[in-house]
Design a protein around this motif. Structure first.
Motif, PDB file in Angstrom:
ATOM      1  N   UNK A   1       8.186  -0.172 -19.035  1.00  0.00           N
ATOM      2  CA  UNK A   1       7.015  -0.182 -19.882  1.00  0.00           C
ATOM      3  C   UNK A   1       6.579  -1.771 -19.417  1.00  0.00           C
ATOM      4  N   UNK A   2       5.232  -2.027 -19.601  1.00  0.00           N
ATOM      5  CA  UNK A   2       4.768  -3.425 -19.500  1.00  0.00           C
ATOM      6  C   UNK A   2       4.852  -4.270 -18.091  1.00  0.00           C
ATOM      7  N   UNK A   3       5.106  -3.550 -17.181  1.00  0.00           N
ATOM      8  CA  UNK A   3       4.883  -4.228 -15.766  1.00  0.00           C
ATOM      9  C   UNK A   3       3.957  -3.927 -15.075  1.00  0.00           C
ATOM     10  N   UNK A   4       3.195  -5.048 -14.175  1.00  0.00           N
ATOM     11  CA  UNK A   4       2.132  -4.918 -13.514  1.00  0.00           C
ATOM     12  C   UNK A   4       2.525  -5.519 -12.052  1.00  0.00           C
ATOM     13  N   UNK A   5       2.840  -4.356 -11.292  1.00  0.00           N
ATOM     14  CA  UNK A   5       3.277  -4.933 -10.103  1.00  0.00           C
ATOM     15  C   UNK A   5       2.509  -4.402  -8.988  1.00  0.00           C
ATOM     16  N   UNK A   6       2.075  -5.491  -7.894  1.00  0.00           N
ATOM     17  CA  UNK A   6       1.556  -5.185  -6.845  1.00  0.00           C
ATOM     18  C   UNK A   6       2.544  -5.085  -5.576  1.00  0.00           C
ATOM     19  N   UNK A   7       2.443  -3.944  -4.675  1.00  0.00           N
ATOM     20  CA  UNK A   7       3.303  -3.963  -3.519  1.00  0.00           C
ATOM     21  C   UNK A   7       2.419  -4.070  -2.354  1.00  0.00           C
ATOM     22  N   UNK A   8       2.783  -5.202  -1.479  1.00  0.00           N
ATOM     23  CA  UNK A   8       2.159  -5.270  -0.481  1.00  0.00           C
ATOM     24  C   UNK A   8       2.774  -5.439   0.999  1.00  0.00           C
ATOM     25  N   UNK A   9       2.256  -5.537   2.251  1.00  0.00           N
ATOM     26  CA  UNK A   9       2.855  -5.631   3.402  1.00  0.00           C
ATOM     27  C   UNK A   9       2.148  -4.871   4.519  1.00  0.00           C
ATOM     28  N   UNK A  10       2.425  -4.997   5.633  1.00  0.00           N
ATOM     29  CA  UNK A  10       1.522  -4.605   6.615  1.00  0.00           C
ATOM     30  C   UNK A  10       1.784  -3.132   6.781  1.00  0.00           C
ATOM     31  N   UNK A  11       0.814  -2.404   7.466  1.00  0.00           N
ATOM     32  CA  UNK A  11       0.766  -0.886   7.760  1.00  0.00           C
ATOM     33  C   UNK A  11       2.124  -0.591   8.287  1.00  0.00           C
ATOM     34  N   UNK A  12       2.981   0.402   7.911  1.00  0.00           N
ATOM     35  CA  UNK A  12       4.307   0.776   8.416  1.00  0.00           C
ATOM     36  C   UNK A  12       5.388  -0.218   8.063  1.00  0.00           C
ATOM     37  N   UNK A  13       5.309  -0.928   7.013  1.00  0.00           N
ATOM     38  CA  UNK A  13       6.329  -1.864   6.933  1.00  0.00           C
ATOM     39  C   UNK A  13       7.233  -1.057   5.799  1.00  0.00           C
ATOM     40  N   UNK A  14       6.713   0.069   5.121  1.00  0.00           N
ATOM     41  CA  UNK A  14       7.729   1.116   4.238  1.00  0.00           C
ATOM     42  C   UNK A  14       7.186   0.916   2.946  1.00  0.00           C
ATOM     43  N   UNK A  15       6.083   0.501   2.621  1.00  0.00           N
ATOM     44  CA  UNK A  15       5.478   0.564   1.091  1.00  0.00           C
ATOM     45  C   UNK A  15       5.449   1.809   0.610  1.00  0.00           C
TER      46      UNK A  15
END
Lengths: 268, 321, 287
Positions: free
Chosen positions: C33-47
């Motif tokens: 609860x309570x987290x606001x996370x962004x996940x970034x990285x190039x296309x194909x990086x495994x996101x």
């Protein structure tokens, strides 16, 4: 020199709900114009009308002096190429080489010339090392570059980028934008259709579409200065201009900051 | 998922790789026809010998050919067994009396149950399947446990063995030959070859170029669509769809939840693709030049002549004998 | 800890022996609860691969992923020793394209599809649908419409509602704003932020838009060539030198702040992360 003349163009899928209304637009050879509009403003419909993928309900389109009709549509398609939004749905060939060849095969270019052009334009978009690769081994940006090479190889005068960067990551987007710039410098007429105000900074002219109508058509800096139009366009203004407006609404008046933000909102 | 290639082309060297696809297709037709015409054991053995020689000379990966044959094994076994049991023509070769007694049936059941539980852990499943089958017959024929409530006879006739043998061998030869073709020919070349070989059909107004274009686009989009199907499955699995379980009613819902998005996405895709193709001056039915051209070499002529000779030889041998 | 990755490797099987390495040695924890996370990285990086491990759609080749106390491991999943549906109910994952999941005749049926799979009675599912459709910014009249006659933005909202209806603790969105125009994007981001704040859920967003990252994220994960190269707050990330190596753009607000400080000699007292913050910070200095 005029290369595209659009006069009083209208289009609708269902009567009573116009998608484009009374569009009049002229493009000069070698120009870079940005067509800005929100989703559903009709901007992609315009590009389809230009190459005869859709037929206008009213009005005329002339490309290089040739009026678009059933008889001339194939000649007009030789003059205009489109890079579409989804990189995957325009890759026809099984390999990069085959995809660049596709348009040339359609134009019945002799095989020797074809091989030369494929090499030449693959090098131009920096994909020469990937000629034997299959599309599922390429990134979105690379696929878009192949699409550009396929159009360049057909030696068209005009390239329409129909939201061509919207599905790419920042790196892919930047390479496609710098490619647009390079091509325009070499004399290709560029029409960039987008909803990203930042992309419009590069072009000579901006056409703002809203709900199927042109609400502004002027030089880039003139449009970027026109706060009223930008407000109306349902788009997001560039950050410096947004901050400037917020400061003004708070009654903060600092001439130095004001003129600096003003200048930035025209140059990015 | 992204690397599934239809036709299972495997890059390699051998002379078969360098041959024109048209040669391979025509030669395949000749050799298949030969396999159907052969009616005597000697010629069949010679033919199989030649086929094995071709595999070696062409440096084909034998293991891959075998793995291509594996799914066919059960079909072949059933065909052969069917012939043995029901073909009653020709001389009687062997005859067994089968005793159906309760104890015999119990013994057989035990054998089958053992096979059923052990089979998953065994290598060469197929051979164990055959061994079990033979075992069942052998038990009925040899065991005499307790009084039999019924007896039967198993007669094996000469024609049964012969017909069974030839059906099995022909299928093996045909599948091996087709496997050689697809192993050594890129799908795109195969398509090009087929288009060229079928081009005489234009006389009957069959548009071979368009068929080739359809196949080519399918080849291009099969990996993409498989990838898409996988993503849709994952997306629905995220909503609690368990594709490996469920009652019949749930199963239908699961399939619908996969098929509807698949159709909708494919329609959108093909619509956009059609636009992109048209925008690049594609007009159905119009002549096009081709980047890929097939080149006929000396080896192709030789290969074609050899396969034609095989066919002639087979026909002559049948006429003479 | 709701989700815990411990030295996770994952490889996509392919032709040849190599395959495609998508995750290498990933360790991280995410709260329920309570987290606001962004996940970034190039296309194909495994996101995408990374988030698909979070609700056990994919299972690590080596290492382990703990999701709500359940250890998701290859052998256990293969032998069906663990039930995956309770995990997927807790961790909702919205795919990039709404077309991947919409299939029912009406929006209502589509939204209730998830809850019903998890055994929620029809009546309760309908009630939930009525409330989640409002959370995503549509009204109840949409429930009777066909999901296929909606605009792109509306489809996206319906697909999110379909996941929210499962009442997950953690909501993961794979590139939820790609293809939307700026107004559509901002409106949707506000929806996510509301879900995070009002419902106190953990929200994880995959995005290419650095402005989103800088303005909203409390925590940023950066993937690069299958490795997790950064796990921390956005301000440190964008002021570090790595952003160039990782092909990340500088967020507009940071860029403008830097320019103002450099060219006009203004020094702001705070690190603004949105246009209105920047305005307030300027106001303070200029007044």
């Amino acid at each position: 020199m005029r290369i595209i003349d659009i006069e009083n163009l209208s289009f609708h899928y269902r009567a009573g709900t116009p998608v484009l209304e009374d569009i009049t637009l002229h493009v000069d050879k070698g120009e870079w114009i940005t067509i800005l509009g929100h989703n559903g403003s009709g901007k992609s419909t315009l590009s389809k009308l230009l190459v005869g993928l859709l037929r206008a309900k009213k009005g005329t389109i002339k490309v290089g002096g040739l009026e678009l009709s059933e008889n001339t549509v194939y000649d007009i398609r030789k003059k205009i190429g489109i890079v579409f939004q989804n990189p995957d749905n325009q890759f026809v060939g099984v390999t990069v080489r085959d995809d660049i060849a596709f348009g040339l095969e359609n134009l019945q270019i002799p095989r020797d010339t074809m091989i030369e052009r494929i090499e030449q334009y693959a090098r131009k978009v920096d994909m020469a090392d990937y000629l034997n690769k299959e599309p599922h081994n390429l990134s979105g940006g690379q696929k878009q570059r192949v699409a550009i090479a396929g159009i360049l190889a057909m030696e068209t005068d005009i390239i329409i980028f129909d939201e061509a960067t919207s599905m790419l990551d920042p790196k892919g987007r930047n390479t496609i934008l710098s490619m647009m710039k390079q091509l325009n410098d070499e004399g290709v007429t560029v029409i960039n259709i987008t909803h990203d105000m930042k992309e419009s900074l590069y072009g000579d002219r901006i056409v703002v579409l809203k709900n199927g109508k042109i609400i502004k058509d002027d030089k880039t800096d003139a449009v970027l200065k026109d706060q009223e139009i930008l407000e109306k366009s349902n788009l997001e203004m560039l950050l410096p201009l947004r901050v400037l407006r917020l400061l003004e609404s708070e009654n903060v008046k600092d001439e130095k900051v004001r003129s600096y933000l003003w200048q930035l909102s025209l140059t990015g | 998922m992204k690397n599934i290639v239809i036709g299972r082309f495997v890059p390699g060297k051998g002379f078969l790789y360098r041959m024109d696809p048209r040669t391979k297709i025509i030669a395949l037709v000749f050799l298949m026809a030969s396999a159907f015409i052969i009616r005597d054991f000697t010629t069949m053995f010679v033919a199989v010998g030649l086929l094995v020689a071709l595999l070696f000379v062409g440096r084909i990966n034998i293991i891959r050919v075998f793995s291509g044959l594996r799914p066919l094994m059960y079909l072949l076994a059933f065909t052969f067994i069917f012939q043995l049991l029901f073909n009653t023509q020709g001389d009687l070769v062997a005859s067994w009396e089968l005793h159906y007694s309760p104890l015999n049936i119990l013994a057989v059941t035990m054998l089958v149950v053992t096979w059923f539980f052990v089979r998953r852990r065994l290598p060469f499943k197929f051979f164990f399947f055959i061994a079990t089958f033979v075992g069942v017959i052998a038990l009925f024929a040899t065991l005499r446990l307790g009084p039999a409530f019924a007896t039967g006879t198993l007669n094996i006739h000469q024609n049964a063995i012969e017909t069974g043998f030839f059906i099995v061998m022909r299928l093996l030869v045909i599948v091996t030959l087709s496997t050689i073709l697809t192993l050594t020919t890129k799908p795109t070349d195969l398509n090009l070859g087929l288009e060229s070989v079928m081009s005489p059909l234009k006389v009957f107004r069959i548009r071979t170029e368009e068929m080739a274009m359809i196949i080519s686009i399918s080849l291009r989009y099969i990996p993409t669509l498989l990838d898409e199907a996988n993503k849709i499955m994952l997306a629905q699995a995220s909503r609690g769809v368990d594709f490996s379980e469920g009652k019949f009613k749930d199963k239908i819902m699961q399939i619908v939840s996969l098929l509807v998005p698949m159709f909708i996405i494919s329609f959108k895709r093909s619509d956009e693709l059609a636009n992109a193709m048209e925008a690049r001056s594609f007009v159905p039915g119009q002549p096009r030049t081709r980047l890929h051209q097939l080149t006929w070499g000396f080896a192709d002529t030789v290969a074609l002549v050899v396969s034609l000779l095989v066919l002639t030889a087979v026909i002559t041998s049948r006429v003479v004998m | 800890m709701a989700i815990k990755f411990n030295r996770v490797d994952f490889k996509y099987k392919g032709e040849g022996k190599k395959g495609y390495l998508a995750l290498s040695n990933i360790s991280l924890s995410i709260q329920g609860e309570g987290e606001f996370i962004t996940l970034i990285g190039e296309t194909g990086s495994g996101k995408t691969t990374l988030v698909q491990h979070m609700n056990a759609l994919l299972v690590a080749d080596s290492g382990s992923v703990d999701i709500y106390g359940i250890k998701v491991e290859k052998e256990a999943v293969k032998k069906k020793k663990i039930r995956l549906n309770p995990i997927r109910k807790k961790v909702g994952l919205v795919f990039q394209f709404p077309e991947y999941q919409l299939f029912e005749e009406t929006v209502l049926k589509d939204i209730t599809f998830g809850p019903k799979n998890f055994g929620v009675p029809e009546k309760d599912a309908v009630e939930t649908a009525k409330s989640v459709i409002k959370i995503v910014g549509l009204d109840e009249s949409y429930l009777e419409r066909s999901p296929f006659n909606l605009s792109g933005g509306e489809k996206k909202r319906v697909s999110i509602a379909g996941i929210l209806a499962m009442e997950p603790d953690i909501l993961i969105l794979d590139e939820p704003t790609s293809g939307l125009d700026p107004l559509g994007r901002n409106a949707l981001l506000k929806v996510f932020f509301d879900i995070h704040q009002k419902l106190n859920k953990t929200v994880i967003i995959i995005t290419h838009d650095m402005n989103t990252v800088y303005e909203y994220a409390k925590r940023v994960l950066v993937m690069r060539d299958s490795y997790l190269v950064y796990d921390g707050d956005p301000v440190n990330l964008f002021t570090s030198k790595n952003i160039e190596n990782w092909n990340l753009d500088v967020p507009d607000v940071l860029d403008l702040t830097n320019k103002l400080e450099r060219d006009l000699g203004i020094s702001l007292k705070t690190r603004p992360r949105s246009a209105s913050d920047l305005t307030k910070a300027l106001e303070e200095v200029l007044r």
